[in-house]
Design a protein around this motif. Structure first.
Motif, PDB file in Angstrom:
ATOM      1  N   SER A   1       3.611  -7.999   5.579  1.00 13.13           N
ATOM      2  CA  SER A   1       2.021  -7.803   4.652  1.00 13.13           C
ATOM      3  C   SER A   1       3.118  -7.919   3.690  1.00 13.13           C
ATOM      4  O   SER A   1       3.726  -7.496   2.906  1.00 13.13           O
ATOM      5  N   PRO A   2       2.078  -8.419   2.069  1.00 12.84           N
ATOM      6  CA  PRO A   2       2.498  -8.694   0.759  1.00 12.84           C
ATOM      7  C   PRO A   2       2.563  -6.903  -0.222  1.00 12.84           C
ATOM      8  O   PRO A   2       3.298  -7.484  -0.840  1.00 12.84           O
ATOM      9  N   GLN A   3       2.270  -6.875   0.696  1.00 15.00           N
ATOM     10  CA  GLN A   3       1.396  -5.403  -0.788  1.00 15.00           C
ATOM     11  C   GLN A   3       1.130  -4.210   0.876  1.00 15.00           C
ATOM     12  O   GLN A   3       0.988  -4.450   2.259  1.00 15.00           O
ATOM     13  N   LEU A   4       1.737  -2.468   0.834  1.00 10.82           N
ATOM     14  CA  LEU A   4       1.547  -1.979   1.615  1.00 10.82           C
ATOM     15  C   LEU A   4       0.345  -0.735   0.168  1.00 10.82           C
ATOM     16  O   LEU A   4       0.458  -0.381  -0.842  1.00 10.82           O
ATOM     17  N   HIS A   5      -1.049  -0.640   0.898  1.00 11.12           N
ATOM     18  CA  HIS A   5      -1.761  -0.035   0.502  1.00 11.12           C
ATOM     19  C   HIS A   5      -1.780   2.245   1.627  1.00 11.12           C
ATOM     20  O   HIS A   5      -1.776   2.146   2.359  1.00 11.12           O
ATOM     21  N   ILE A   6      -1.462   3.057   0.498  1.00  7.47           N
ATOM     22  CA  ILE A   6      -1.648   3.810   0.481  1.00  7.47           C
ATOM     23  C   ILE A   6      -2.087   4.591  -0.835  1.00  7.47           C
ATOM     24  O   ILE A   6      -2.079   5.304  -1.449  1.00  7.47           O
ATOM     25  N   ASP A   7      -2.924   6.141  -0.004  1.00  4.55           N
ATOM     26  CA  ASP A   7      -3.245   7.231  -1.255  1.00  4.55           C
ATOM     27  C   ASP A   7      -2.686   8.181  -1.504  1.00  4.55           C
ATOM     28  O   ASP A   7      -2.027   8.173  -0.580  1.00  4.55           O
ATOM     29  N   ALA A   8      -2.070   8.293  -2.763  1.00  6.93           N
ATOM     30  CA  ALA A   8      -1.071   9.854  -2.718  1.00  6.93           C
ATOM     31  C   ALA A   8      -1.937   9.979  -4.339  1.00  6.93           C
ATOM     32  O   ALA A   8      -1.875   9.136  -5.224  1.00  6.93           O
ATOM     33  N   CYS A   9      -1.592  11.104  -4.448  1.00  6.26           N
ATOM     34  CA  CYS A   9      -1.774  11.940  -5.809  1.00  6.26           C
ATOM     35  C   CYS A   9      -3.496  11.456  -6.272  1.00  6.26           C
ATOM     36  O   CYS A   9      -3.257  11.397  -7.646  1.00  6.26           O
ATOM     37  N   GLY A  10      -4.426  11.372  -5.697  1.00  2.00           N
ATOM     38  CA  GLY A  10      -5.395  10.955  -6.281  1.00  2.00           C
ATOM     39  C   GLY A  10      -5.663   9.311  -6.383  1.00  2.00           C
ATOM     40  O   GLY A  10      -6.834   9.340  -7.044  1.00  2.00           O
ATOM     41  N   ARG A  11      -4.844   9.072  -5.849  1.00  3.28           N
ATOM     42  CA  ARG A  11      -4.729   6.880  -6.866  1.00  3.28           C
ATOM     43  C   ARG A  11      -4.629   6.352  -4.880  1.00  3.28           C
ATOM     44  O   ARG A  11      -4.005   6.987  -4.324  1.00  3.28           O
ATOM     45  N   SER A  12      -4.625   5.196  -5.362  1.00 12.23           N
ATOM     46  CA  SER A  12      -4.834   4.091  -4.003  1.00 12.23           C
ATOM     47  C   SER A  12      -3.551   2.981  -4.522  1.00 12.23           C
ATOM     48  O   SER A  12      -3.957   2.394  -5.622  1.00 12.23           O
ATOM     49  N   LEU A  13      -2.413   4.052  -4.216  1.00  9.16           N
ATOM     50  CA  LEU A  13      -1.126   3.001  -4.795  1.00  9.16           C
ATOM     51  C   LEU A  13      -1.056   1.375  -3.926  1.00  9.16           C
ATOM     52  O   LEU A  13      -1.518   1.714  -2.907  1.00  9.16           O
ATOM     53  N   SER A  14      -1.154   0.744  -5.056  1.00  7.35           N
ATOM     54  CA  SER A  14      -0.872  -0.803  -4.359  1.00  7.35           C
ATOM     55  C   SER A  14       0.621  -1.143  -4.167  1.00  7.35           C
ATOM     56  O   SER A  14       0.917  -1.776  -5.226  1.00  7.35           O
ATOM     57  N   ILE A  15       1.742  -1.240  -3.359  1.00  7.02           N
ATOM     58  CA  ILE A  15       3.585  -1.498  -3.099  1.00  7.02           C
ATOM     59  C   ILE A  15       3.344  -3.077  -3.067  1.00  7.02           C
ATOM     60  O   ILE A  15       2.863  -3.127  -1.769  1.00  7.02           O
ATOM     61  N   LEU A  16       4.068  -4.051  -3.536  1.00 11.49           N
ATOM     62  CA  LEU A  16       3.848  -4.931  -3.373  1.00 11.49           C
ATOM     63  C   LEU A  16       5.770  -5.029  -2.421  1.00 11.49           C
ATOM     64  O   LEU A  16       6.757  -4.345  -2.591  1.00 11.49           O
ATOM     65  N   GLN A  17       5.696  -5.812  -1.977  1.00 11.56           N
ATOM     66  CA  GLN A  17       6.937  -5.896  -0.991  1.00 11.56           C
ATOM     67  C   GLN A  17       6.764  -7.711  -1.106  1.00 11.56           C
ATOM     68  O   GLN A  17       6.028  -8.175  -1.327  1.00 11.56           O
TER      69      GLN A  17
END
Length: 278
Positions: free
Chosen positions: A69-85
């Motif tokens: 996937s071009p992105q990884l989505h994960i919740d952390a520290c009260g945010r929804s983080l979107s990590i590009l790959q």
């Protein structure tokens, strides 16, 4: 340095620790949780223990990530983080850090959980992350209040910078900057002065040459107050044993039991080591 860990509440030195039958201690360096000490002569036994207890090859691979996937989505520290790959780079020889691995997710969520449990204090601490790759661990660490320097090879910095900008916006408790760093090279002065409180790394133990360069950089980065936390994928027992044998010459090394990890982010294919300079 070792924190207090004896049964009566007192501390022991490294020599006494080696003579003791107790392998688990309360705290190592800046980490205040339980740690199983790896003794200096037991690198091979440590590998046998890990592969025997965790049986990584029988466990599912990449539970928390989707490398296609071009992105990884994960919740952390009260945010929804979107990590590009960059999945297209995964098969290119010599290219690392293009996609996420479970060890990065596990380490990031472990730090979040450890801060919540007050086993780790990151607020206003200087942190250097080695081999930051896509940047998830560094972003989580900044959100937890640390001043983080995310580092990687020159050809990895573009993706890393994108992820830092995309995820560290608005009210961030800490800060993050991205810097080029090749393991084994001389350190820039701002990395070395002052020395960091923490050095982090995930999936950084993957070849004999990388091990020696990594350890050279760790020795340069670490003072007696610095705590190193490394999470790794259990895929090559020979390389991990080689790393432990070399690291134990200069560092006290401990393993953090999975019971202390984030309850929703545990994997039999991952190990977390903590190290402090002797």
């Amino acid at each position: 340095m070792l924190s207090e860990y004896s049964k009566d509440g007192g501390g022991k030195g490294e020599e006494e620790l080696e003579e003791s039958e107790m392998l688990e201690v309360e705290g190592l360096g800046l980490y205040k949780g339980k740690v199983r000490i790896v003794r200096s002569e037991e690198a091979a036994e440590e590998i046998m223990l890990l592969w025997g207890l965790q049986q990584p090859i029988l466990s599912k691979h990449n539970v928390f990530v989707h490398q296609s996937s071009p992105q990884l989505h994960i919740d952390a520290c009260g945010r929804s983080l979107s990590i590009l790959q960059s999945p297209s780079s995964l098969g290119t020889p010599g290219v690392t850090g293009a996609v996420m691995w479970d060890s990065g997710v596990v380490l990031g969520k472990f730090l979040e959980h450890a801060v919540e449990c007050r086993k780790v204090l990151l607020q206003e601490k200087k942190v250097v992350e080695l081999g930051s790759g896509c940047g998830l661990v560094g972003c989580i660490t900044a959100l937890l209040g640390a001043d983080v320097v995310l580092t990687d090879l020159p050809d990895r910095l573009r993706l890393l910078k994108k992820n830092v900008v995309a995820n560290l916006y608005g009210d961030v408790r800490g800060s993050a900057i991205v810097k080029e760093l090749t393991w084994g090279d001389d350190l820039d002065q701002d990395l070395h002065y002052p020395l960091p409180d923490y050095v982090l790394g995930s999936d950084v133990i993957y070849s004999e040459q990388a091990v020696m360069d990594l350890l050279a950089t760790l020795l340069d980065l670490c003072g007696t107050h610095t705590t190193v936390m490394l999470a790794g994928e259990l895929r090559n027992d020979a390389i991990l044993e080689y790393f432990l044998e070399a690291a134990l010459k200069d560092f006290i090394v401990g393993c953090i039991n999975q019971e202390q990890w984030h309850p929703d982010y545990r994997s039999q294919r991952v190990v977390i080591y903590i190290m402090v300079k002797k």
